[in-house]
Design an enzyme around this catalytic site. Sequence first.
Site, PDB file in Angstrom:
ATOM      1  N   GLU A 492       0.847  -1.192   0.000  1.00  0.00           N
ATOM      2  CA  GLU A 492       0.000   0.000   0.000  1.00  0.00           C
ATOM      3  C   GLU A 492       0.886   1.247   0.000  1.00  0.00           C
ATOM      4  O   GLU A 492       1.751   1.379   0.862  1.00  0.00           O
ATOM      5  CB  GLU A 492      -0.903  -0.036   1.233  1.00  0.00           C
ATOM      6  CG  GLU A 492      -1.864  -1.222   1.195  1.00  0.00           C
ATOM      7  CD  GLU A 492      -2.231  -1.747   2.579  1.00  0.00           C
ATOM      8  OE1 GLU A 492      -2.092  -1.020   3.570  1.00  0.00           O
ATOM      9  OE2 GLU A 492      -2.669  -2.922   2.651  1.00  0.00           O
ATOM     10  N   GLU A 523      -3.896  -7.085   2.938  1.00  0.00           N
ATOM     11  CA  GLU A 523      -2.609  -7.608   3.421  1.00  0.00           C
ATOM     12  C   GLU A 523      -2.402  -9.095   3.116  1.00  0.00           C
ATOM     13  O   GLU A 523      -1.304  -9.519   2.770  1.00  0.00           O
ATOM     14  CB  GLU A 523      -2.463  -7.360   4.931  1.00  0.00           C
ATOM     15  CG  GLU A 523      -2.181  -5.903   5.313  1.00  0.00           C
ATOM     16  CD  GLU A 523      -3.386  -4.985   5.188  1.00  0.00           C
ATOM     17  OE1 GLU A 523      -4.518  -5.492   5.039  1.00  0.00           O
ATOM     18  OE2 GLU A 523      -3.206  -3.756   5.232  1.00  0.00           O
ATOM     19  N   GLN A 545       2.066  -2.230   5.460  1.00  0.00           N
ATOM     20  CA  GLN A 545       2.313  -0.829   5.802  1.00  0.00           C
ATOM     21  C   GLN A 545       2.692  -0.627   7.275  1.00  0.00           C
ATOM     22  O   GLN A 545       3.607   0.114   7.577  1.00  0.00           O
ATOM     23  CB  GLN A 545       1.091  -0.010   5.441  1.00  0.00           C
ATOM     24  CG  GLN A 545       1.379   1.455   5.340  1.00  0.00           C
ATOM     25  CD  GLN A 545       0.308   2.181   4.538  1.00  0.00           C
ATOM     26  OE1 GLN A 545      -0.830   2.285   4.953  1.00  0.00           O
ATOM     27  NE2 GLN A 545       0.686   2.659   3.371  1.00  0.00           N
ATOM     28  N   TYR A 549      -0.983  -4.149  11.238  1.00  0.00           N
ATOM     29  CA  TYR A 549      -1.885  -4.746  10.237  1.00  0.00           C
ATOM     30  C   TYR A 549      -1.343  -6.057   9.674  1.00  0.00           C
ATOM     31  O   TYR A 549      -1.939  -6.653   8.776  1.00  0.00           O
ATOM     32  CB  TYR A 549      -2.179  -3.723   9.127  1.00  0.00           C
ATOM     33  CG  TYR A 549      -2.730  -2.454   9.741  1.00  0.00           C
ATOM     34  CD1 TYR A 549      -3.800  -2.525  10.631  1.00  0.00           C
ATOM     35  CD2 TYR A 549      -2.147  -1.217   9.506  1.00  0.00           C
ATOM     36  CE1 TYR A 549      -4.287  -1.388  11.256  1.00  0.00           C
ATOM     37  CE2 TYR A 549      -2.634  -0.072  10.132  1.00  0.00           C
ATOM     38  CZ  TYR A 549      -3.700  -0.172  11.011  1.00  0.00           C
ATOM     39  OH  TYR A 549      -4.182   0.951  11.640  1.00  0.00           O
ATOM     40  N   HIS A 590      -1.091   1.990  15.847  1.00  0.00           N
ATOM     41  CA  HIS A 590       0.157   2.363  15.176  1.00  0.00           C
ATOM     42  C   HIS A 590       1.312   2.337  16.156  1.00  0.00           C
ATOM     43  O   HIS A 590       2.285   3.059  16.010  1.00  0.00           O
ATOM     44  CB  HIS A 590       0.028   3.741  14.511  1.00  0.00           C
ATOM     45  CG  HIS A 590      -1.016   3.756  13.449  1.00  0.00           C
ATOM     46  ND1 HIS A 590      -2.336   3.998  13.709  1.00  0.00           N
ATOM     47  CD2 HIS A 590      -0.943   3.495  12.122  1.00  0.00           C
ATOM     48  CE1 HIS A 590      -3.040   3.905  12.598  1.00  0.00           C
ATOM     49  NE2 HIS A 590      -2.220   3.589  11.620  1.00  0.00           N
TER      50      HIS A 590
END
Length: 801
Positions: A492, A523, A545, A549, A590
């Site tokens: 991505e 993914e 990414q 994920y 994140h």
Amino acid sequence: MTETETKKTISFDDFKAEVLNDYKVAIVSRECSLLGRKEVLTGKAKFGIFVDGKEVPQLAMAKAFRNGDFRSGYYRDQTFMMAIGKLNIQQFFAGLYGHSDLEHDPMSAGRQMGGHFSTHSLDENGNWKSLTQQKNSSADISPTAGQMPRLLGLAQASKVFRNVSGIENKTDFSINGNEVAWGTIGNASTSEGLFFETINAAGVLQVPMIISVWDDEYGISVHARHQTTKENISEILKGFQRDEENKGYEIIVVKGWDYPELISAYERASQIAREQHVPVLIHVHELTQPQGHSTSGSHERYKDADRLSWEAEYDCIAQMRKWMIENEMATSEDLDAIDSQAKKDVLEAKKAAWSAYTTPIKEERDELVNVLKTIAEQSPNKVFIDKYINDLSGIKEPIRKELLIAARKVLRMIIKEAGKSTLSTWITTYTEKIQPKFSSHLFSQSDKNVFSVSEVLPEYGDSNEEVDGRMVIRDNFDALFSKYPGTLVFGEDCGHIGDVNQGLEGMQEKYGDFRVCDAGIREATILGQGIGMAMRGLRPIAEIQYLDYLLYAIQIMSDDLATLQYRTAGRQKAPLIIRTRGHRLEGIWHSGSPMGMIINAIRGIHVLVPRNMTKAAGFYNTLLETDEPALVVECLNGYRLKEKKPMNLGEFKTPIGVVETIKEGTDITLVSYGSTLRLVEQAAKELLEVGIDAEIIDVQSLLPFDVNHDIVKSVAKTNRLLVIDEDVPGGASAYILQQILDEQNAYRYLDSKPETLTSKAHRPAYGTDGDYFSKPSVEDIYEKIYAIMHEVNPTEYPQLY
Ligand SMILES: Cc1ncc(C[n+]2csc(CCOP(=O)(O)OP(=O)(O)O)c2C)c(N)n1
Ligand SMILES: [Mg+2]
């Protein structure tokens, strides 16, 4: 006869011969299914799942399948494998019995249950064979639809080979991208997300992929009405059909018992995919299951009488037979003769497979019995040992477990006797010989494994100038793409903008969008693209990414990539690099660092956790010289940190499985990795002010872990150990501790309790305070070490709280 008439007759005769041969393959395969079930029910094999009811479409698929093509299918494809000449009757039974010898069960050396097929892409030394000279089947896995992501990559490889020039040894892997990747999947398994994700991705990518859906209306006992909207997969996929304006799929629907229609459907599909690189879906419906789903259970429990009688009438072989007689291909007597010959052939080959499977074990048993007899003669425990001897000798078809149980139990009885060493030697020698049959090839055993590459240090010029870490990564990728034409990266935002952190900035302009490309948000199939392309000789780098994920892809990493070498006993490989970025940054999704979960899910893939971009780049440089898959986790908060840029880009190499001591010290050994290391370094600096001198070790590589056992050497010096990790309590820190205490025996040198300092059990909260209260901070690290030192010397280090 005129010349044309002669030609016609010859071609009709040829055609007839081919049809008769097809019929024979189908019948042999059916007979294998029938006898296979009996072998399970009589206890000779543990589990059976067979093709019966789906033989005829597989003949058609095999006819259209060419050298260089790849299959990615599931447990129903035994007839196909037989038709392409990659599975014979004896091998079929060897697989059913679990014969742990690749010579006998070439599919998996007994590691997979029967019905899981593969071919050999590698020779016995782990080197590529010429895949364009043979028909290929990627090794099956059991999770339904798990074959789909890999299928996408196998197909995409053809597209890359057709469009990218300069790839080394290209012709061993592709002839102008003419190879088709053939998928098979059961109707019920199309309910899985992986199926839909792959369908969409292949439509976008326009790759030569042909998916056959074997539709028998059931998934074990569950009818299509619970599986598929409108109970019809081709109907609901109609929106994917290509038209004049839009690219898409060719969708073909064909009855599974209609031999001539199947042949023309498969020929057409093959042509479209092969020549135009357009994906094709073939919905093969009206298929049956004469013996039900598998050997566990019977289908009479869930199919009504109407369905069962329809299945009997529309059994594809029965229909093929009818068609052959109606079209004067053969008489009923001719076909009966083929049937009875097939029965004989299958029975004979089955016996040969059983004998090949049992004979060596019987010999091993006899050998053990002799050893035990000698020992018994001199033992006061003779009566007890004789009992074991008699029991062992009486087993008609022994298995190895029975041998070892007897030997190990007797060893306990004779522990103080003269015969003990003979028996213990027999047990260790025997285990050393047999264990690899079950445990070899988790990793590459070739001369290109990760340990074959030596460290090359980064070289720096005179300038002390420092750049953003992302530039080190970017310029190193530049060097790699020009050094290795078969390397490509996708994910991505990887292409047009050069990844979210600009580590691939400008690379697409330079190397084109086949080598540096954007991917949809998907993914699992990004991973699959990587696996499939790596299996066809390319060197893909699949980018996920964010580490958080990776969970979408981890099932495929765990079930497919991590097991590939193992489940083929070293005959297939996918040297895929998975690039991602993670550890602490901002917020629940994140900032995660679920390394414990990851390392425990993907044994078979190396897991590398570089602390900065130079180390990361060095790992990529190393990996591209090996033939192993690996996950590299770059530090999400490291792209803007300054690093000196090495001059030998693409050449310096970070060794795998080797730790690095980044600060020497005498009081305590601190073990950590990744982003947390910077905090550990800061805490260590502050501790020096109060006279505590810590040694800091960067693990660098979680799998494999500290192969030189350097950490224990440090503990031997400091006598204290703290593992600092931003994973949850009991996550990667528990693994690290197990390695140091259990594997390296560091407990012998400890004067203080070995400890771990981790994040909280919850996900990290957002913002700077969220990070401070969720993950180990400099103060947490300082105080933890201080507390350990307080216990050692309370006068020198009075209690803080
Ligand atoms: C992910 C996953 N869930 C469940 C299973 C157990 N399972 C094995 S086969 C099967 C049914 C598959 O049916 P279908 O796709 O129609 O194939 P068929 O056996 O009918 O050819 C199930 C549920 C599995 N292997 N994998
Ligand atoms: Mg089904």
